[in-house]
Write an enzyme that holds these catalytic residues in place. Structure first.
Site, PDB file in Angstrom:
ATOM      1  N   GLU A 297       6.673 -15.278 -17.071  1.00 31.60           N
ATOM      2  CA  GLU A 297       6.101 -14.057 -17.625  1.00 31.60           C
ATOM      3  C   GLU A 297       4.589 -14.248 -17.633  1.00 31.60           C
ATOM      4  OE1 GLU A 297       5.963 -11.438 -21.730  1.00 31.60           O
ATOM      5  OE2 GLU A 297       7.855 -12.404 -21.151  1.00 31.60           O
TER       6      GLU A 297
ATOM      7  N   ASP B 109       3.236  -4.785 -27.119  1.00 33.73           N
ATOM      8  CA  ASP B 109       3.761  -6.147 -27.042  1.00 33.73           C
ATOM      9  C   ASP B 109       2.658  -7.188 -26.889  1.00 33.73           C
ATOM     10  OD1 ASP B 109       6.348  -5.330 -27.328  1.00 33.73           O
ATOM     11  OD2 ASP B 109       6.846  -5.417 -25.195  1.00 33.73           O
TER      12      ASP B 109
ATOM     13  N   ASP C 220      11.519 -18.655 -20.555  1.00 33.28           N
ATOM     14  CA  ASP C 220      10.519 -18.254 -19.582  1.00 33.28           C
ATOM     15  C   ASP C 220       9.315 -19.185 -19.693  1.00 33.28           C
ATOM     16  OD1 ASP C 220      12.153 -16.149 -18.959  1.00 33.28           O
ATOM     17  OD2 ASP C 220      10.843 -14.596 -19.759  1.00 33.28           O
TER      18      ASP C 220
END
Length: 250
Positions: free
Chosen positions: A78, A121, A41
């Site tokens: 992302e 996260d 990503d």
């Protein structure tokens, strides 16, 4: 040589939607830890002064849906947005203002707009941003972000393991590589690229479990095509989870 990231379009989108509230945009993930791989990503973090509006989050989704993907020369994006006051001074769990990822595409295409809220996260994301020190816009990230305490980083990366393992059948490569990275970080205190983490973990796996992780690493590097019908990957994943549990409790 790993592919170098093209990020100007992402900076333009973030500046266009977030305006004067935008303090900085920072590269992290594979592109900053060792270079983009075929299945990497493109990871960016934006730090803003003010909370976003529903319209701003909707506009971000619309723009990112257009430039993120896996075909026609696109790369998965992302993109994370944090309000500086929500993460500095640091507290756990941190609050995420906006998150775009390809695993959420179906929801976004149905018109869902992400809401702000707690997101553990963010701990590894902010840690990688500070480690990479790769501003695309604005000052060095250390001028805007506080370091994440090691204890909070450890509990954050472990918190996502149960949900991650539920996706083993549908996202095998990423699950195995992420489990290897979690184990590596817990055991060594460092965050490595997925291929480097898989190399570290693979050398410490029982021989029977090595082929599955080696396949995941080879696919990630573009050295093999992705197929799993000839390997039983669950024992490898279960062993990685056990190593994570032992490292976390040590």
């Amino acid at each position: 040589m790993p592919e170098q990231p093209h990020t100007d379009h992402l900076v333009r989108i973030l500046r266009g939607v977030l305006g004067d509230s935008l303090f900085g945009v920072f590269l992290h993930g594979s592109a900053a830890l060792g270079g983009l791989r075929p299945h990497s990503d493109l990871d960016v973090l934006a730090v803003v002064r003010d909370p976003t509006s529903p319209d701003q989050r909707r506009f971000l989704v619309e723009e990112l849906l257009r430039v993120s993907g896996t075909g026609q020369g696109l790369r998965p994006v992302e993109a994370t947005v944090v309000v500086q006051d929500a993460v500095r001074p640091w507290r756990y769990p941190p609050s995420c203002e906006f998150l775009y990822g390809e695993w959420l595409r179906q929801d976004f295409e149905r018109g869902v707009t992400p809401d702000p809220g707690p997101n553990p996260d963010l701990a590894p994301v902010l840690t990688m941003v500070l480690l990479a020190d790769a501003p695309l816009l604005g000052p060095p990230p250390a001028e805007l972000l506080d370091p994440v305490p090691a204890a909070d980083l450890r509990r954050a990366i472990v918190a996502g393991v149960p949900e991650l393992t539920e996706e083993l059948a549908t996202d095998t490569r990423n699950v195995l590589l992420t489990l290897a990275r979690v184990w590596t970080t817990l055991d060594t205190g460092s965050i490595r690229s997925k291929d480097a983490a898989a190399e570290w973990a693979g050398a410490r796996l029982p021989v029977a479990h090595r082929p599955a992780l080696a396949r995941a690493r080879a696919v990630y590097l573009g050295d093999e095509d992705e197929r799993w019908d000839d390997l039983d990957v669950r024992p490898c994943a279960e062993h990685l989870v056990r190593m994570i549990e032992e490292s976390y409790s040590a």
